[in-house]
Design a protein around this motif. Structure first.
Motif, PDB file in Angstrom:
ATOM      1  N   UNK A  75       0.843  -1.194   0.000  1.00  0.00           N
ATOM      2  CA  UNK A  75       0.000   0.000   0.000  1.00  0.00           C
ATOM      3  C   UNK A  75       0.879   1.244   0.000  1.00  0.00           C
ATOM      4  N   UNK A  76       0.502   2.215  -0.835  1.00  0.00           N
ATOM      5  CA  UNK A  76       1.210   3.493  -0.900  1.00  0.00           C
ATOM      6  C   UNK A  76       0.200   4.632  -0.863  1.00  0.00           C
ATOM      7  N   UNK A  77       0.702   5.829  -0.689  1.00  0.00           N
ATOM      8  CA  UNK A  77      -0.142   7.021  -0.711  1.00  0.00           C
ATOM      9  C   UNK A  77       0.690   8.156  -1.296  1.00  0.00           C
ATOM     10  N   UNK A  78       0.148   8.915  -2.270  1.00  0.00           N
ATOM     11  CA  UNK A  78       0.930   9.983  -2.889  1.00  0.00           C
ATOM     12  C   UNK A  78       1.509  10.984  -1.905  1.00  0.00           C
ATOM     13  N   UNK A  79       0.817  11.234  -0.789  1.00  0.00           N
ATOM     14  CA  UNK A  79       1.332  12.171   0.207  1.00  0.00           C
ATOM     15  C   UNK A  79       2.602  11.656   0.878  1.00  0.00           C
ATOM     16  N   UNK A  80       2.825  10.347   0.768  1.00  0.00           N
ATOM     17  CA  UNK A  80       4.024   9.743   1.365  1.00  0.00           C
ATOM     18  C   UNK A  80       5.018   9.301   0.297  1.00  0.00           C
ATOM     19  N   UNK A  81       4.842   9.816  -0.932  1.00  0.00           N
ATOM     20  CA  UNK A  81       5.771   9.477  -2.007  1.00  0.00           C
ATOM     21  C   UNK A  81       5.756   7.987  -2.308  1.00  0.00           C
ATOM     22  N   UNK A  82       6.948   7.373  -2.239  1.00  0.00           N
ATOM     23  CA  UNK A  82       7.073   5.949  -2.537  1.00  0.00           C
ATOM     24  C   UNK A  82       7.210   5.107  -1.267  1.00  0.00           C
ATOM     25  N   UNK A  83       6.838   5.694  -0.125  1.00  0.00           N
ATOM     26  CA  UNK A  83       6.883   4.940   1.130  1.00  0.00           C
ATOM     27  C   UNK A  83       5.949   3.737   1.071  1.00  0.00           C
ATOM     28  N   UNK A  84       6.367   2.647   1.704  1.00  0.00           N
ATOM     29  CA  UNK A  84       5.575   1.415   1.755  1.00  0.00           C
ATOM     30  C   UNK A  84       4.927   1.328   3.127  1.00  0.00           C
ATOM     31  N   UNK A  85       3.595   1.322   3.148  1.00  0.00           N
ATOM     32  CA  UNK A  85       2.864   1.581   4.386  1.00  0.00           C
ATOM     33  C   UNK A  85       2.336   0.338   5.100  1.00  0.00           C
ATOM     34  N   UNK A  86       2.469  -0.842   4.511  1.00  0.00           N
ATOM     35  CA  UNK A  86       1.830  -2.018   5.117  1.00  0.00           C
ATOM     36  C   UNK A  86       2.677  -3.287   5.032  1.00  0.00           C
ATOM     37  N   UNK A  87       3.977  -3.159   5.113  1.00  0.00           N
ATOM     38  CA  UNK A  87       4.853  -4.317   4.908  1.00  0.00           C
ATOM     39  C   UNK A  87       4.472  -5.520   5.781  1.00  0.00           C
ATOM     40  N   UNK A  88       4.193  -5.351   7.078  1.00  0.00           N
ATOM     41  CA  UNK A  88       3.860  -6.538   7.883  1.00  0.00           C
ATOM     42  C   UNK A  88       2.594  -7.258   7.434  1.00  0.00           C
ATOM     43  N   UNK A  89       1.685  -6.551   6.783  1.00  0.00           N
ATOM     44  CA  UNK A  89       0.407  -7.151   6.380  1.00  0.00           C
ATOM     45  C   UNK A  89       0.338  -7.462   4.879  1.00  0.00           C
ATOM     46  N   UNK A  90       1.441  -7.429   4.191  1.00  0.00           N
ATOM     47  CA  UNK A  90       1.439  -7.649   2.743  1.00  0.00           C
ATOM     48  C   UNK A  90       0.809  -8.983   2.359  1.00  0.00           C
ATOM     49  N   UNK A  91       0.091  -8.976   1.224  1.00  0.00           N
ATOM     50  CA  UNK A  91      -0.445 -10.209   0.653  1.00  0.00           C
ATOM     51  C   UNK A  91      -0.385 -10.092  -0.876  1.00  0.00           C
ATOM     52  N   UNK A  92       0.787 -10.305  -1.459  1.00  0.00           N
ATOM     53  CA  UNK A  92       0.878 -10.227  -2.914  1.00  0.00           C
ATOM     54  C   UNK A  92       0.122 -11.372  -3.573  1.00  0.00           C
ATOM     55  N   UNK A  93      -0.296 -11.148  -4.807  1.00  0.00           N
ATOM     56  CA  UNK A  93      -1.011 -12.197  -5.532  1.00  0.00           C
ATOM     57  C   UNK A  93      -0.858 -12.005  -7.027  1.00  0.00           C
ATOM     58  N   UNK A  94      -1.091 -13.090  -7.737  1.00  0.00           N
ATOM     59  CA  UNK A  94      -1.203 -13.084  -9.186  1.00  0.00           C
ATOM     60  C   UNK A  94      -2.655 -13.390  -9.492  1.00  0.00           C
ATOM     61  N   UNK A  95      -3.354 -12.447 -10.121  1.00  0.00           N
ATOM     62  CA  UNK A  95      -4.793 -12.581 -10.336  1.00  0.00           C
ATOM     63  C   UNK A  95      -5.113 -12.673 -11.820  1.00  0.00           C
ATOM     64  N   UNK A  96      -5.970 -13.633 -12.158  1.00  0.00           N
ATOM     65  CA  UNK A  96      -6.502 -13.767 -13.512  1.00  0.00           C
ATOM     66  C   UNK A  96      -7.943 -13.266 -13.476  1.00  0.00           C
ATOM     67  N   UNK A  97      -8.224 -12.238 -14.268  1.00  0.00           N
ATOM     68  CA  UNK A  97      -9.486 -11.515 -14.147  1.00  0.00           C
ATOM     69  C   UNK A  97     -10.171 -11.433 -15.510  1.00  0.00           C
ATOM     70  N   UNK A  98     -11.470 -11.711 -15.532  1.00  0.00           N
ATOM     71  CA  UNK A  98     -12.261 -11.545 -16.746  1.00  0.00           C
ATOM     72  C   UNK A  98     -12.493 -10.060 -17.001  1.00  0.00           C
ATOM     73  N   UNK A  99     -12.801  -9.671 -18.248  1.00  0.00           N
ATOM     74  CA  UNK A  99     -13.024  -8.247 -18.542  1.00  0.00           C
ATOM     75  C   UNK A  99     -14.152  -7.618 -17.740  1.00  0.00           C
ATOM     76  N   UNK A 100     -15.096  -8.441 -17.248  1.00  0.00           N
ATOM     77  CA  UNK A 100     -16.181  -7.877 -16.441  1.00  0.00           C
ATOM     78  C   UNK A 100     -15.811  -7.796 -14.964  1.00  0.00           C
ATOM     79  N   UNK A 101     -14.578  -8.150 -14.612  1.00  0.00           N
ATOM     80  CA  UNK A 101     -14.102  -8.030 -13.238  1.00  0.00           C
ATOM     81  C   UNK A 101     -14.141  -9.305 -12.422  1.00  0.00           C
ATOM     82  N   UNK A 102     -14.676 -10.393 -12.957  1.00  0.00           N
ATOM     83  CA  UNK A 102     -14.757 -11.642 -12.205  1.00  0.00           C
ATOM     84  C   UNK A 102     -13.363 -12.232 -12.004  1.00  0.00           C
ATOM     85  N   UNK A 103     -13.082 -12.688 -10.785  1.00  0.00           N
ATOM     86  CA  UNK A 103     -11.810 -13.339 -10.486  1.00  0.00           C
ATOM     87  C   UNK A 103     -11.876 -14.784 -10.951  1.00  0.00           C
TER      88      UNK A 103
END
Length: 356
Positions: free
Chosen positions: A175-203
């Motif tokens: 998670x980032x926020x423009x007011x904090x530049x490129x600071x990383x705000x949630x490292x302990x709670x990170x949950x990266x993923x690779x998502x395959x998504x249909x054009x209508x938004x379905x996972x």
């Protein structure tokens, strides 16, 4: 969420094919963003022999570009957390459209086309919640924004589209926020993923790393001819942790993580900047500008070759293997060692090299 009627209407509007093609701008093989000797930012089109086909000014530092599948047109994205993207006519050098992220959003530097090139998909951050969004823009309507879908994660970075218009999204988990530049705000709670998504938004499918690798941010993507997806990662833990920085995934299967030996993994400093497959899909490689390394893997066996190159980051498929760029203006073919193709004096290539 995009309205179904608007989405279907945009698909129907994609029927007319553009008259001009990439051949009209000299059949460039790659696009790359860079900084020139005067400190100005530019987007270049490059031929297979490294010859410059065109150079177009950018207002600020670029990151990556999305090339239209047929028309000589590219969308150049500002570096995260930028809020604009430029639609550039690569024949005339003119900026035909300027995209502005909606209020409360910023771009992540990547995009992809679907629907035969009529719809541009952009990775975005919903600033107040940190939720990932995919913006949808209609080329037929002058790149008007026609809606958005969720990315099913936080920090969607690179995005690919498949031949059947499934979107593949690298949710970096940060998670980032423009007011904090490129600071990383949630490292302990990170949950990266690779998502395959249909054009209508379905996972359609989601890949999540083991809990011990939850700080391994999935950032950049490549796709082999057989649809295997390669994903490059950036470790947010201690730099001395020799974690894998490359994953391969086939739909319906578990991800396969690839590593070099301990010493080489440590040299990478937990950072893979770009990823690419060879055109035949037999090899896949990641780069590390921090480590000055390219790791090229045999997809079938996992055997790895390490190549040293200072400040190397951009990488893409080439006519006979792979091609890379570095921050010193170098462009090279990856043989048994990096073999120079061209050198652009005073030019500093940015993170990515985009194959056309």
């Amino acid at each position: 969420m995009i309205a179904r009627r608007a989405f279907l209407g945009s698909l129907l509007a994609a029927a007319s094919a553009p008259r001009l093609s990439w051949a009209d701008v000299g059949s460039p093989a790659w696009l790359g963003a860079a900084r020139d000797a005067d400190g100005a930012y530019v987007l270049l089109g490059l031929a297979r022999d490294g010859t410059e086909r065109f150079r177009i000014a950018l207002p600020t530092r670029g990151h990556a570009a999305a090339a239209h599948p047929t028309a000589p047109e590219a969308v150049a994205f500002a570096r995260r957390p930028g809020t604009f993207a430029l639609v550039i006519n690569c024949l005339t050098g003119e900026v035909e459209h300027r995209l502005q992220s909606p209020a409360g959003r910023h771009f992540y530097g990547h995009g992809a086309f679907i629907a035969g090139g009529d719809i541009l998909c952009t990775t975005e951050n919903q600033i107040d919640t940190g939720a990932g969004r995919i913006g949808l823009w209609s080329r037929k309507r002058g790149y008007a924004r026609i809606g958005e879908i969720v990315s099913h994660g936080i920090g969607p970075h690179e995005i690919l589209s498949t031949v059947d218009d499934v979107l593949v999204v690298a949710n970096g988990g940060i998670r980032t926020h423009p007011d904090r530049g490129r600071d990383k705000l949630n490292i302990p709670q990170m949950r990266p993923s690779l998502a395959y998504i249909a054009p209508d938004g379905a996972l359609l499918e989601e890949v999540v790393l083991d809990p011990g690798l939850h700080m391994n941010s999935i950032r950049h993507l490549a796709q082999a001819p057989d649809r295997t997806v390669g994903f490059a990662m950036q470790w947010q833990g201690e730099s001395s942790d020799p974690v894998p920085l490359l994953g391969l995934h086939e739909r319906g299967k578990e991800p396969r993580l690839l590593s070099a030996d301990l010493g080489e993994q440590l040299v990478m400093q937990g950072y893979a900047g770009s990823v690419a497959f060879s055109r035949d899909g037999t090899d896949v490689a990641i780069t590390s500008p921090r480590g000055g390394r390219i790791h090229r893997f045999d997809v079938a066996t996992g055997a790895v070759q390490s190549l040293a190159r200072a400040d190397v980051c951009g990488i893409a498929a080439g006519p006979d293997g792979m091609v890379a760029t570095d921050g010193l203006g170098g462009m090279m073919r990856l043989g048994t060692r990096p073999e120079p193709i061209a050198r652009f004096e005073g030019l500093s290539w940015d993170n990515h090299l985009i194959a056309l």
